[in-house]
Design an enzyme around this catalytic site. Structure first.
Site, short mmCIF file in Angstrom:
data_model
loop_
_atom_site.label_atom_id
_atom_site.label_comp_id
_atom_site.label_asym_id
_atom_site.label_seq_id
_atom_site.Cartn_x
_atom_site.Cartn_y
_atom_site.Cartn_z
N TYR A 79 0.87 -1.18 0.00
CA TYR A 79 0.00 0.00 0.00
C TYR A 79 0.91 1.23 0.00
CZ TYR A 79 -4.89 -1.31 0.44
OH TYR A 79 -6.17 -1.72 0.18
N GLU A 81 -0.43 4.87 -0.56
CA GLU A 81 -1.15 6.13 -0.78
C GLU A 81 -0.24 7.31 -0.50
OE1 GLU A 81 -4.67 3.47 0.44
OE2 GLU A 81 -2.52 3.56 0.77
N ASP A 256 -6.72 14.04 -24.25
CA ASP A 256 -6.67 12.60 -23.98
C ASP A 256 -5.99 11.94 -25.19
OD1 ASP A 256 -7.12 9.90 -23.68
OD2 ASP A 256 -9.23 10.09 -23.17
N THR A 285 -3.25 6.36 -21.61
CA THR A 285 -3.01 5.03 -21.09
C THR A 285 -1.56 4.67 -21.41
OG1 THR A 285 -3.85 4.12 -23.17
CG2 THR A 285 -5.37 4.20 -21.30
N LYS A 288 -2.11 0.25 -25.36
CA LYS A 288 -2.43 0.69 -26.73
C LYS A 288 -1.15 0.88 -27.54
CE LYS A 288 -6.87 2.83 -25.49
NZ LYS A 288 -6.86 2.97 -24.02
N ARG A 294 -1.34 -2.26 -18.74
CA ARG A 294 -2.62 -1.54 -18.64
C ARG A 294 -2.53 -0.57 -17.47
NH1 ARG A 294 -6.64 -3.35 -21.73
NH2 ARG A 294 -8.15 -2.27 -20.40
#
Length: 493
Positions: A79, A81, A256, A285, A288, A294
């Site tokens: 974790y 954050e 985008d 992303t 692609k 991903r």
């Protein structure tokens, strides 16, 4: 960093690397099978299926073994954050390292002042961008005016006023049927619900962006955010003009570039066609055309860096540390000279695919392409997009149905099929092979007929593919695929 194309690694050392990867995957699958053999079997079958099909989905690619293996590590157990050096959990020093590397490679690759590597996906990246822009335009000025350090210091009345302002900002994005994305203000999407939104389309005759019409729409609507970029528009965009439009109406320009980031990274899109220098915030992303894991990235000009850096906890929860590590590896690959050759091949192959359709009587939205997307209007074959997509899949050709401008069949059945060249280009396909792919697709669609409904009308979903066509196309596809194996030398026992 090594100069490696994952589809066609250099002869020197390639055999050793392939054997090492084979050993790694065999071992991993053995461990998986000891707990849930059905998952291991599905994983093996997925590789076999990908090797045996013509993958033409524009949003998919093949990541390198190095990228894939990076995701299967104990970074998954962390974790983290917060941001680099400022985590809400202890023991994140190694996460700091990989996140810093991913951001460093992104900044250098795209020439961006700031990069944020935490978004889990492109939609997450867009949400971070939207809320960062709102924080910059609405929250920060309000706090300064009220003399508060953060929203927790606001009175209930001031907080309600701020919340009202957040919920009534205007967004102008490209419509879905013109080639935009769900997150560009499509009403069923969260972006269409959190903003007062309107959309711009394309010229009804040519299917091309008309910048004068976009500017007129922006002057009338006066959006806070102007979104540029696309998911199914087969042409390039002049981002200098989009920035001029945004500046004229006082909007923040967000781009985008999820679909075409690889063409930006590979220096195919330069000058006014490179969004990074013109956009206030650019999202993408990392899969692609960029050929990574991903995930998502946010690039920003310096004035927005502090706002974007609050992506967690503003929008995101714990970052996927193992995926950030894989982003660092993929972005390192994209900084090599071979990636620029690859990116140019993507664009050249798209032109060859488009020309292959046109010479065989196919109808293309905008009449062609100058990026990685070919949008085939299948109404000329008497089919819906759903029928075409399904018939092609029967023949081993993987595509996705897609709306065309002013689509009479709507967003579910559609009238088009979207095709992309990044994945097969990664396998080593060239212009001649893509011309052959166009021939095979036309053969399938020309031999597909809609079934009739009980009422006697043509069905939008069911169809009949003539006998023998699927087997014939699969056999010819296999000849192409055998010449360009996926992950050559990687063999599973």
């Amino acid at each position: 960093m090594s100069d490696v194309n994952p589809a066609n690694p250099p002869a020197s050392g390639a055999e050793t690397l392939a054997k090492t990867a084979s050993t790694a995957y065999d071992a991993a699958l053995e461990v998986i099978a000891s707990v849930e053999p059905r998952v291991a079997e599905a994983t093996r079958k997925e590789l076999a299926d990908q090797r045996a099909s013509l993958k033409l989905i524009a949003s998919e690619n093949y990541a390198s073994p190095a990228v894939l293996l990076t995701m299967g590590t104990w970074f998954s157990d962390k974790y983290a954050e917060g941001t680099v050096g400022h985590r809400f959990y202890a023991g994140c020093q190694n996460v700091d390292t990989v996140e810093s590397l991913a951001a460093e490679h992104a900044r250098e690759l795209f020439g961006a002042p700031y990069a944020y590597a935490q978004p889990h996906s492109g939609i997450d990246a867009n949400l971070v961008a939207f809320w960062s822009i709102l924080a910059h335009r609405v929250e920060t000025p309000t706090l300064e005016r009220l003399g508060a350090k953060n929203v927790n210091e606001l009175s209930e009345a001031d907080w309600e006023t701020l919340r009202h302002e957040f919920g009534n900002q205007r967004l102008l994005g490209m419509s879905l049927d013109a080639g935009g994305h769900l997150t560009h203000g499509f009403r069923p999407n969260i972006s269409g619900k959190m903003f007062h939104q309107q959309q711009y389309g394309t010229d009804p005759e040519t299917g091309l962006l008309d910048y004068d019409l976009v500017a007129a729409k922006a002057r009338e609507f006066k959006p806070a955010i102007l979104v540029a970029g696309y998911s199914a528009y087969p042409r390039r965009v002049n981002f200098a003009k989009m920035r001029e439009i945004a500046d004229e109406v006082g909007a923040t320009l967000m781009v985008d570039m999820a679909h075409f980031a690889g063409l930006v990274a590979g220096k195919v899109f330069t000058g006014d066609e490179n969004p990074v220098p013109f956009a206030h915030i650019t999202t993408t992303t990392t899969h692609k055309s960029l050929r990574g894991p991903r995930g998502g990235l946010v690039l920003a000009q310096e004035e927005f860096a502090a706002d974007v850096d609050r992506g967690c906890p503003m929008v995101l929860g714990g970052p996927l540390s193992h995926v950030m590590a894989a982003k660092a590896v993929a972005l390192a690959e994209a900084r090599q000279p071979s990636f620029q050759v690859y990116a140019q091949d993507i664009a050249d192959n798209a032109k060859a695919l488009a020309e292959g359709f046109l010479t065989r009587g196919g109808k293309l939205v905008t009449g062609g392409t100058d990026n990685h997307i070919v949008l085939l209007d299948v109404t000329s074959f008497g089919l819906t997009g759903r029928q075409a997509e399904s018939a092609l899949l029967d023949a081993g050709v993987v595509t996705n149905r897609n709306s065309v401008p002013q689509d009479p069949n709507g967003a579910w059945y559609t009238s088009g099929v979207r095709l992309g060249t990044p994945a097969l280009t990664t396998r080593g396909f060239g212009r001649d092979e893509f011309d052959k792919v166009a021939e095979l697709i036309v053969e399938v669609l020309s031999n597909t007929t809609p079934n009739s409904t009980k009422a006697g009308a043509p069905s939008k979903a069911t169809y009949t593919l003539a006998d023998g066509v699927a087997d014939r196309v699969k056999a010819q596809s296999a000849e192409l695929l055998d010449k360009h194996p996926l992950y050559p030398g990687l063999e599973l026992s």
